[in-house]
Scaffold this motif. Structure first.
Motif, mmCIF file in Angstrom:
data_model
loop_
_atom_site.group_PDB
_atom_site.id
_atom_site.type_symbol
_atom_site.label_atom_id
_atom_site.label_comp_id
_atom_site.label_asym_id
_atom_site.label_seq_id
_atom_site.Cartn_x
_atom_site.Cartn_y
_atom_site.Cartn_z
ATOM 1 N N THR A 183 0.839 -1.397 -0.028
ATOM 2 C CA THR A 183 -0.215 -0.006 0.038
ATOM 3 C C THR A 183 0.779 1.017 0.315
ATOM 4 O O THR A 183 0.367 2.295 0.310
ATOM 5 C CB THR A 183 -0.797 -0.088 1.247
ATOM 6 N N ALA A 184 2.003 1.539 0.316
ATOM 7 C CA ALA A 184 2.829 1.932 -0.374
ATOM 8 C C ALA A 184 2.832 3.188 1.315
ATOM 9 O O ALA A 184 2.576 4.556 1.085
ATOM 10 C CB ALA A 184 2.903 3.036 -1.583
ATOM 11 N N SER A 185 3.430 2.725 2.052
ATOM 12 C CA SER A 185 3.201 3.083 3.742
ATOM 13 C C SER A 185 4.333 2.700 4.499
ATOM 14 O O SER A 185 4.306 2.874 5.244
ATOM 15 C CB SER A 185 2.130 2.818 3.967
ATOM 16 N N CYS A 186 5.130 2.032 3.579
ATOM 17 C CA CYS A 186 6.552 2.074 3.900
ATOM 18 C C CYS A 186 7.843 1.041 3.164
ATOM 19 O O CYS A 186 6.887 1.843 2.187
ATOM 20 C CB CYS A 186 6.293 0.217 5.065
ATOM 21 N N ALA A 187 8.870 1.314 3.687
ATOM 22 C CA ALA A 187 9.906 0.863 2.089
ATOM 23 C C ALA A 187 10.652 -0.076 2.134
ATOM 24 O O ALA A 187 11.674 -0.145 2.197
ATOM 25 C CB ALA A 187 11.081 2.165 2.435
ATOM 26 N N THR A 188 10.268 -1.037 2.832
ATOM 27 C CA THR A 188 10.328 -2.319 2.758
ATOM 28 C C THR A 188 10.703 -3.207 1.997
ATOM 29 O O THR A 188 10.714 -4.251 1.849
ATOM 30 C CB THR A 188 9.739 -3.147 4.463
ATOM 31 N N GLU B 118 8.309 10.066 -0.965
ATOM 32 C CA GLU B 118 8.731 10.544 0.502
ATOM 33 C C GLU B 118 9.402 9.539 1.535
ATOM 34 O O GLU B 118 10.223 9.774 2.296
ATOM 35 C CB GLU B 118 7.003 10.965 1.068
ATOM 36 N N LEU B 119 8.604 8.102 1.609
ATOM 37 C CA LEU B 119 8.655 7.103 2.222
ATOM 38 C C LEU B 119 10.032 6.707 1.521
ATOM 39 O O LEU B 119 11.776 6.597 2.564
ATOM 40 C CB LEU B 119 8.502 5.587 1.695
ATOM 41 N N LEU B 120 11.282 7.221 0.027
ATOM 42 C CA LEU B 120 12.064 6.361 -0.038
ATOM 43 C C LEU B 120 12.867 7.286 0.180
ATOM 44 O O LEU B 120 14.215 6.899 0.697
ATOM 45 C CB LEU B 120 11.960 6.843 -1.633
ATOM 46 N N VAL B 121 12.890 9.052 -0.083
ATOM 47 C CA VAL B 121 13.679 9.608 0.563
ATOM 48 C C VAL B 121 14.302 9.628 2.367
ATOM 49 O O VAL B 121 15.484 10.042 2.151
ATOM 50 C CB VAL B 121 13.851 11.392 -0.031
ATOM 51 N N GLU B 122 13.043 8.821 2.638
ATOM 52 C CA GLU B 122 13.619 8.404 4.655
ATOM 53 C C GLU B 122 14.600 7.139 4.867
ATOM 54 O O GLU B 122 14.932 7.676 5.676
ATOM 55 C CB GLU B 122 12.514 8.178 5.091
ATOM 56 N N ALA B 123 14.629 6.686 3.294
ATOM 57 C CA ALA B 123 15.329 5.423 3.303
ATOM 58 C C ALA B 123 16.948 6.203 3.404
ATOM 59 O O ALA B 123 17.651 6.606 2.509
ATOM 60 C CB ALA B 123 15.460 4.601 2.237
ATOM 61 N N GLU B 124 18.008 5.129 4.037
ATOM 62 C CA GLU B 124 19.513 5.935 3.929
ATOM 63 C C GLU B 124 19.657 5.434 2.403
ATOM 64 O O GLU B 124 21.156 5.755 2.399
ATOM 65 C CB GLU B 124 20.050 5.052 5.067
ATOM 66 N N SER B 125 19.478 4.165 2.014
ATOM 67 C CA SER B 125 20.004 3.838 0.658
ATOM 68 C C SER B 125 19.857 4.382 -0.670
ATOM 69 O O SER B 125 19.603 4.319 -1.501
ATOM 70 C CB SER B 125 20.131 2.194 1.152
ATOM 71 N N GLU C 238 18.490 9.021 -6.314
ATOM 72 C CA GLU C 238 17.317 9.609 -7.005
ATOM 73 C C GLU C 238 17.222 9.502 -8.213
ATOM 74 O O GLU C 238 16.082 8.982 -8.557
ATOM 75 C CB GLU C 238 18.388 11.352 -7.137
ATOM 76 N N CYS C 239 18.088 8.424 -8.456
ATOM 77 C CA CYS C 239 17.678 7.537 -9.678
ATOM 78 C C CYS C 239 18.100 5.682 -9.791
ATOM 79 O O CYS C 239 19.205 5.742 -10.023
ATOM 80 C CB CYS C 239 18.547 8.330 -11.296
ATOM 81 N N GLY C 240 17.143 5.664 -10.071
ATOM 82 C CA GLY C 240 16.856 4.293 -9.490
ATOM 83 C C GLY C 240 15.431 3.901 -8.530
ATOM 84 O O GLY C 240 15.257 2.289 -8.657
ATOM 85 N N SER C 241 16.148 4.040 -7.839
ATOM 86 C CA SER C 241 15.157 4.248 -5.872
ATOM 87 C C SER C 241 13.804 3.813 -6.587
ATOM 88 O O SER C 241 12.891 4.486 -7.042
ATOM 89 C CB SER C 241 15.012 4.823 -4.591
ATOM 90 N N ARG C 242 12.859 2.584 -6.106
ATOM 91 C CA ARG C 242 11.614 2.910 -6.669
ATOM 92 C C ARG C 242 10.839 1.841 -5.283
ATOM 93 O O ARG C 242 12.231 0.683 -4.968
ATOM 94 C CB ARG C 242 11.062 1.735 -7.854
ATOM 95 N N LEU C 243 9.498 2.083 -5.176
ATOM 96 C CA LEU C 243 8.807 0.590 -4.646
ATOM 97 C C LEU C 243 8.647 -0.473 -5.446
ATOM 98 O O LEU C 243 7.807 0.056 -6.209
ATOM 99 C CB LEU C 243 8.124 1.413 -3.226
ATOM 100 N N SER C 244 8.632 -1.618 -5.012
ATOM 101 C CA SER C 244 8.552 -2.269 -5.862
ATOM 102 C C SER C 244 7.054 -2.485 -5.575
ATOM 103 O O SER C 244 6.324 -3.192 -6.932
ATOM 104 C CB SER C 244 9.112 -3.592 -5.581
ATOM 105 N N LEU D 21 17.885 -5.690 -4.438
ATOM 106 C CA LEU D 21 17.245 -5.479 -4.101
ATOM 107 C C LEU D 21 18.144 -4.113 -2.740
ATOM 108 O O LEU D 21 19.002 -4.118 -2.409
ATOM 109 C CB LEU D 21 17.165 -6.986 -2.638
ATOM 110 N N ALA D 22 17.208 -3.187 -2.193
ATOM 111 C CA ALA D 22 18.078 -2.055 -1.843
ATOM 112 C C ALA D 22 18.668 -2.698 -0.243
ATOM 113 O O ALA D 22 17.805 -3.608 0.596
ATOM 114 C CB ALA D 22 17.072 -0.931 -1.169
ATOM 115 N N PRO D 23 19.557 -2.497 0.560
ATOM 116 C CA PRO D 23 19.947 -2.372 2.221
ATOM 117 C C PRO D 23 19.114 -2.778 2.747
ATOM 118 O O PRO D 23 18.309 -1.298 2.985
ATOM 119 C CB PRO D 23 20.839 -1.894 2.504
ATOM 120 N N GLU D 24 18.224 -2.972 3.487
ATOM 121 C CA GLU D 24 17.739 -3.381 5.034
ATOM 122 C C GLU D 24 18.300 -1.971 5.864
ATOM 123 O O GLU D 24 19.164 -2.237 6.242
ATOM 124 C CB GLU D 24 17.668 -4.428 5.629
ATOM 125 N N ASP D 25 17.464 -0.683 5.974
ATOM 126 C CA ASP D 25 17.506 0.018 6.486
ATOM 127 C C ASP D 25 17.697 -0.164 8.324
ATOM 128 O O ASP D 25 16.666 -1.220 8.822
ATOM 129 C CB ASP D 25 16.496 1.759 6.713
#
Length: 112
Positions: A49-54, A76-83, A86-92, A108-112
């Motif tokens: 539901t795009a309410s986390c970044a896991t 908003e969720l992505l920019v809060e993730a440490e990893s 700007e180009c490439g990050s998506r919530l799958s 897979l992005a690192p777990e924050d």
């Protein structure tokens, strides 16, 4: 009338340890569901539901550029993730099945 079945896409996934997994992505799935259903370590706490970044992933630039813009909620969720990238990050969970993504590589992005 044509009897053309909709076939699956192939995805190549690089996990957090660098191992490569080839999997099939079915037309009725989001990318997150394809990852989760193939036993990759995507937590997907909110269930898509795009309410986390896991379910954060990195997409290759040429794939990233073909997708619709990220929603304000997703960004908003992505920019809060440490990893965040700007180009490439998506919530799958926000990446729907598309023929254009057949053969794409997802990391897979690192777990924050």
């Amino acid at each position: 009338m044509s009897n053309t079945a909709v076939s699956n896409n192939q995805l190549t996934v690089v996990d957090r340890q660098g191992a490569i997994h080839d999997l099939e992505w079915e037309p009725d799935q989001t990318m997150m569901e394809a990852l989760r259903d193939n036993d990759l370590p995507i937590l997907a706490s909110c269930g898509g539901t795009a309410s986390c970044a896991t379910c954060h992933v990195f997409l290759e630039q040429e794939v990233f550029d073909t997708l619709a813009e990220r929603s304000e909620d997703e960004l908003e969720l992505l920019v809060e993730a440490e990893s965040y990238r700007e180009c490439g990050s998506r919530l799958s969970c926000q990446v729907g099945f598309s023929r254009d993504l057949d053969g794409a590589t997802v990391t897979l992005a690192p777990e924050d």
